[in-house]
Design an enzyme around this catalytic site. Sequence first.
Site, PDB file in Angstrom:
ATOM      1  N   HIS A 147       3.083   7.795   3.054  1.00  0.00           N
ATOM      2  CA  HIS A 147       1.792   6.765   3.689  1.00  0.00           C
ATOM      3  C   HIS A 147       1.984   5.277   2.723  1.00  0.00           C
ATOM      4  CE1 HIS A 147      -2.167   5.349   5.163  1.00  0.00           C
ATOM      5  NE2 HIS A 147      -2.575   5.293   3.782  1.00  0.00           N
ATOM      6  N   ARG A 172       2.876  -6.008   3.165  1.00  0.00           N
ATOM      7  CA  ARG A 172       3.624  -6.731   2.289  1.00  0.00           C
ATOM      8  C   ARG A 172       5.357  -6.742   2.383  1.00  0.00           C
ATOM      9  NH1 ARG A 172      -0.338  -4.054  -0.741  1.00  0.00           N
ATOM     10  NH2 ARG A 172       0.878  -2.369  -0.991  1.00  0.00           N
TER      11      ARG A 172
END
Lengths: 428, 428
Positions: free
Chosen positions: A139, A148
């Site tokens: 996760h 990101r």
Amino acid sequence: MAVKSWFSIPKESGFSLANIPFGIISTTSNKSLRAAVAIGDHCLDLEAFAAGRGFSECQIDDSVFSQPTLNAFAALGRPTHRTVRTYIQNVFKTDTQHPKLLKDNTDLQQKCIFRQDEVTMHMPMQIGDYTDFYAGKNHAFNVGCLFRGPANALQPNYTHLPVGYHGRASSVVISGTPVVRPNGQVLENPAAEVKKPVFKPCQRLDIELELGAFISKPNPMGQPVPIAEAEDSIFGLVILNDWSARDIQAWEYVPLGPFLAKNFCSTISPWVVLIDALEPFRSKGIENDNELLPYLQEKKAENVYDIRLQVELTPKDGKPTVVSNSNGKHLLFSFPQMLAHHTVGGCNMNVGDLLGSGTISGPEQGTEGSMLEISKGGKETIKLEGGVERKFLQDGDTIVLRGVCGNEESGLIGFGECRGTISPAPTV
Amino acid sequence: MAVKSWFSIPKESGFSLANIPFGIISTTSNKSLRAAVAIGDHCLDLEAFAAGRGFSECQIDDSVFSQPTLNAFAALGRPTHRTVRTYIQNVFKTDTQHPKLLKDNTDLQQKCIFRQDEVTMHMPMQIGDYTDFYAGKNHAFNVGCLFRGPANALQPNYTHLPVGYHGRASSVVISGTPVVRPNGQVLENPAAEVKKPVFKPCQRLDIELELGAFISKPNPMGQPVPIAEAEDSIFGLVILNDWSARDIQAWEYVPLGPFLAKNFCSTISPWVVLIDALEPFRSKGIENDNELLPYLQEKKAENVYDIRLQVELTPKDGKPTVVSNSNGKHLLFSFPQMLAHHTVGGCNMNVGDLLGSGTISGPEQGTEGSMLEISKGGKETIKLEGGVERKFLQDGDTIVLRGVCGNEESGLIGFGECRGTISPAPTV
């Protein structure tokens, strides 16, 4: 082979004799909150059982079962939990050593055994503090990629320590409590040079499939819990849905972490499955390439549990669809490691404190623990039964999380349901 | 002019008749915890005062003062707090309307008035959840510059909402409790390509000068507190030292915020100064260039308080040095704004919940609320009395935070001390 019982326990029930999970109930005839254990489709009212001298062959101060939470029972410690669980298993097995207590005592059976659909479940523990970890590495990686990119998905600290943050204890609720969609500040155009948020109902309401662990043993401030003793400080586990408002989270969370995105509601399943009931399902977690610092090193490599986890979504007036199948073993750190880390700087824990595992996603498609991951950040639709589509949750949607270990032959160990239905955001 | 009292109150005392702060005491002759108010160098035991029929002329259920915390009193609501404070002021003033109650009743005086150095102070409230905000804009900017440079010091969200995070309630302690230096993971060489933390005692142990606000009014989940009603939900204020381990923080805090860097200890001053006592010291805070969203707009521009704040550092066997003088008005958001924001997504508050303001630094040198700022990130030394130097705290150092409003002429409103002495880190 499952231990046989004189009492009728459906073989597909998660509450076999191998389980004996603890919860808090009330009934229409007795509104006072008290302890119970789940057995098949029924539960045993431990206050009534105690009043009928049910614990006369067990070394236990049975007044703890008349409390409105399990905190007093939890505080008695793991050896006592083990004694009581074994005793109740004995009382219910076909060749019980104590047939007169309950098996041959239909009068007491009528007083202390209820169908589960007759009882109301309540919060099993009074929670002091709630801490949410982030130990579901798949996760963390999936979400990190969305925010990101893959190169920076995981921070350098991620594999060295169980990353966690303090959650909100007041808004942890029992399965079935309505989940009110939060309003909040959202940045509709994150790319704009001037960042100007608007106030509106959350548009990216999500779930997080987690396990929760309740603490049974306090440690004083300044006195860490050594890793070797940490497991004995854990009372038991529940399923936890850490509901999340992704759009609110994206705007608020830098630099101090999630706040309003998380504190509007967190739902737990009502029955606490004792850590001893999970012992046969020990499993290796996600392998860690780093050598951990000594305070996090466990003796057993099998430090997490093989719990089959499931996420089911049902639109209002619609059909249920299982949107994910995960497993409790997809964790980089165990609950004992989380507890050892939590206390290593001196933080004190109290009985009833709750630790969340972090969202538990498997490595492949179909095993994600959040809709953010299933929908790839809201870019893809999730197809449900009946032609319905979702990216995130809509008002009226019901989410049920489930967890189960083992098989019918030796007796299933289930957690019951962790359920919540979305109510519309209030007008502010 | 200060209201004159028949009771001797030193004019330099922060506990003038204009104050009347509430706390929880015990004494050697009566170990049970009960409520008291501070008056000069003394305190009035409210349980004993009630037992002596001291509240016979006041509409109050005085059994709340026999509780071990102020939660029950706080829950009675602001109008009652105001009534009781005014009543006690009346009982103590020279021309009291009720001279027989206490002024002329030396027997009751002996039973219910104690010197403060005779009593032990205890936690004033049972804290459910503790939330720490970050509303001290100068601090946020100073620290942001150290971590990210001036251009990115403040995040885009900073001026739109009171940034905050959930803190740890279990480790909030009363003034005087020893502060054990935490051990933890630290990255000794952040520039190295391979990030490998070591485990050691915190080397950058710091303070944070804050105000804390206690909540007196619960709101149900899903029902936000409107900004216009938020002030009436605040019981009173204390001084808060949010001790911080800067080296642990730097390694752990991305992406979910501070955790072990903060949860080893947070210290509060023992006397809760009622929000009504602070009313004359309303002040404008730091100006916000943004127009706030309606749910954060307050009617009065004077939404914070002019409280003179001070940080004093005393090395073991050394002399005290005042290392900073700040002021409670250096905040970008008020406590009512923090509360309105905290609940706007539906988060429920309970009586006794604690909100921290965030570190309160002034705009110029000598007004910083943390050693991180005074020492410019540990680059400069802080010179103390007796030739001693510090960058961060050493074992044996004592920090005392103080706060006071007003002047001697009209009567000082003080918070007492928020004190802590550093103990060495435990051997793990």
